[in-house]
Scaffold this motif. Structure first.
Motif, PDB file in Angstrom:
ATOM      1  N   ASP A  65       0.774  -1.246  -0.072  1.00 43.87           N
ATOM      2  CA  ASP A  65      -0.094  -0.270  -0.053  1.00 43.87           C
ATOM      3  C   ASP A  65       0.736   1.200  -0.054  1.00 43.87           C
ATOM      4  O   ASP A  65       0.937   2.245   0.961  1.00 43.87           O
ATOM      5  N   THR A  66       1.687   1.475  -1.029  1.00 41.89           N
ATOM      6  CA  THR A  66       2.453   2.471  -1.203  1.00 41.89           C
ATOM      7  C   THR A  66       2.165   3.222  -2.505  1.00 41.89           C
ATOM      8  O   THR A  66       1.966   2.630  -3.591  1.00 41.89           O
ATOM      9  N   GLN A  67       2.649   4.443  -2.729  1.00 40.82           N
ATOM     10  CA  GLN A  67       2.699   5.191  -4.096  1.00 40.82           C
ATOM     11  C   GLN A  67       3.971   5.785  -4.023  1.00 40.82           C
ATOM     12  O   GLN A  67       4.780   5.830  -3.010  1.00 40.82           O
ATOM     13  N   SER A  68       4.415   5.713  -5.512  1.00 43.15           N
ATOM     14  CA  SER A  68       5.718   6.175  -5.763  1.00 43.15           C
ATOM     15  C   SER A  68       6.223   7.633  -5.954  1.00 43.15           C
ATOM     16  O   SER A  68       7.190   7.988  -5.989  1.00 43.15           O
ATOM     17  N   GLY A  69       5.109   8.439  -6.088  1.00 43.87           N
ATOM     18  CA  GLY A  69       5.638   9.827  -6.437  1.00 43.87           C
ATOM     19  C   GLY A  69       4.036  10.695  -6.397  1.00 43.87           C
ATOM     20  O   GLY A  69       2.942  10.249  -5.736  1.00 43.87           O
ATOM     21  N   SER A  70       4.151  11.844  -6.748  1.00 46.12           N
ATOM     22  CA  SER A  70       3.286  12.894  -6.797  1.00 46.12           C
ATOM     23  C   SER A  70       2.784  13.328  -8.261  1.00 46.12           C
ATOM     24  O   SER A  70       3.586  12.903  -8.967  1.00 46.12           O
ATOM     25  N   PRO A  71       1.600  13.817  -8.523  1.00 40.55           N
ATOM     26  CA  PRO A  71       1.217  13.837  -9.897  1.00 40.55           C
ATOM     27  C   PRO A  71       1.904  14.867 -10.646  1.00 40.55           C
ATOM     28  O   PRO A  71       2.609  15.979 -10.163  1.00 40.55           O
ATOM     29  N   ILE A  72       2.160  14.533 -11.975  1.00 38.41           N
ATOM     30  CA  ILE A  72       3.030  15.251 -12.694  1.00 38.41           C
ATOM     31  C   ILE A  72       1.907  15.902 -13.809  1.00 38.41           C
ATOM     32  O   ILE A  72       2.231  16.814 -14.702  1.00 38.41           O
ATOM     33  N   GLY A  73       0.533  15.610 -13.905  1.00 42.26           N
ATOM     34  CA  GLY A  73      -0.368  16.066 -14.608  1.00 42.26           C
ATOM     35  C   GLY A  73      -1.743  15.287 -14.181  1.00 42.26           C
ATOM     36  O   GLY A  73      -2.006  14.507 -13.371  1.00 42.26           O
ATOM     37  N   MET A  74      -2.696  15.923 -14.951  1.00 41.29           N
ATOM     38  CA  MET A  74      -3.937  15.234 -14.999  1.00 41.29           C
ATOM     39  C   MET A  74      -4.720  14.967 -16.423  1.00 41.29           C
ATOM     40  O   MET A  74      -4.368  15.617 -17.374  1.00 41.29           O
ATOM     41  N   LEU A  75      -5.219  13.696 -16.404  1.00 43.08           N
ATOM     42  CA  LEU A  75      -6.002  13.543 -17.727  1.00 43.08           C
ATOM     43  C   LEU A  75      -7.383  13.449 -17.618  1.00 43.08           C
ATOM     44  O   LEU A  75      -7.750  12.837 -16.632  1.00 43.08           O
ATOM     45  N   THR A  76      -7.942  14.022 -18.693  1.00 37.75           N
ATOM     46  CA  THR A  76      -9.538  14.090 -18.576  1.00 37.75           C
ATOM     47  C   THR A  76     -10.080  13.451 -19.997  1.00 37.75           C
ATOM     48  O   THR A  76      -9.521  14.041 -21.026  1.00 37.75           O
ATOM     49  N   ILE A  77     -10.956  12.666 -19.909  1.00 36.47           N
ATOM     50  CA  ILE A  77     -11.525  12.242 -21.140  1.00 36.47           C
ATOM     51  C   ILE A  77     -13.040  12.197 -20.938  1.00 36.47           C
ATOM     52  O   ILE A  77     -13.730  11.363 -20.063  1.00 36.47           O
ATOM     53  N   ASP A  78     -13.640  13.237 -21.193  1.00 35.61           N
ATOM     54  CA  ASP A  78     -15.367  13.536 -21.080  1.00 35.61           C
ATOM     55  C   ASP A  78     -16.137  12.534 -21.348  1.00 35.61           C
ATOM     56  O   ASP A  78     -16.897  12.253 -20.698  1.00 35.61           O
TER      57      ASP A  78
END
Length: 197
Positions: A65-78
């Motif tokens: 239950d770990t994550q490797s980093g922070s967001p570098i962006g956001m992806l949106t597909i309406d």
């Protein structure tokens, strides 16, 4: 005898609710990453591009239950009602809660090149690209990165072998993204590819 029956019932309840709780955990992590993106805190973690096949094959296994980093962006597909954080690196921890930019492909900020972004399709967790097969040529994909927002139009949707890396090639003077997920949804024998420019 009565204690054993109670323990069996308790174990059954735990087993029955585990997938639901696991899904809640992944959804909460995804929400936290989106909030982190909105506050502008940026940190990257890099993992190997070559491990993507291994990551898809191991998706049904228990993970840390770990994550490797922070967001570098956001992806949106309406079209498929999707808003998803993008982390740097397509490792198991990242793909459990977000999409991952494949190492060795162009950065989101690049003016030209091909940025490859991978995410899971699954019935249990990592449902991020579950509906990617509904995206069609002509649909729009929006990518927010640190300094800008780019709107891409889908021009290609194909299924390829896991060894076919031709979809990662860049075209001179063109900025494009390549979305990658496993195909079919239950057993990752191939890759579903959606490309947009």
């Amino acid at each position: 005898m009565k204690a054993a029956a109670i323990m069996l019932i308790a174990a059954g309840i735990v087993v029955m609710f585990y997938p639901f709780l696991n899904h809640l955990y992944a959804a909460q992590k995804e929400k936290e990453l989106m909030q982190e993106w909105e506050t502008g805190q940026m940190d990257a973690a890099r993992e190997s591009f070559i491990k993507l096949d291994e990551v898809y094959r191991e998706k049904e296994q228990e993970e840390k239950d770990t994550q490797s980093g922070s967001p570098i962006g956001m992806l949106t597909i309406d079209k498929i009602d999707l808003t998803l954080p993008i982390l740097d690196g397509a490792d198991q921890a990242n793909l459990r809660v977000a999409a991952g930019k494949l190492e060795g492909t162009d950065h989101l900020e690049a003016k030209t090149g091909n940025t490859a972004i991978a995410a899971h399709r699954s019935y249990t967790y990592g449902k991020q690209f579950n509906r990617l097969d509904e995206v069609e040529v002509g649909d729009e994909i929006i990518v927010h990165s640190t300094n800008n927002k780019k709107t891409y139009t889908v021009f290609n949707k194909i299924v390829v072998e896991p060894t076919d890396v031709s979809v990662l090639e860049s075209k001179a003077g063109e900025k494009m993204i390549t979305l990658i997920t496993c195909e079919p949804i239950r057993k990752a024998t191939h890759r579903l590819i959606v490309q947009a420019r």
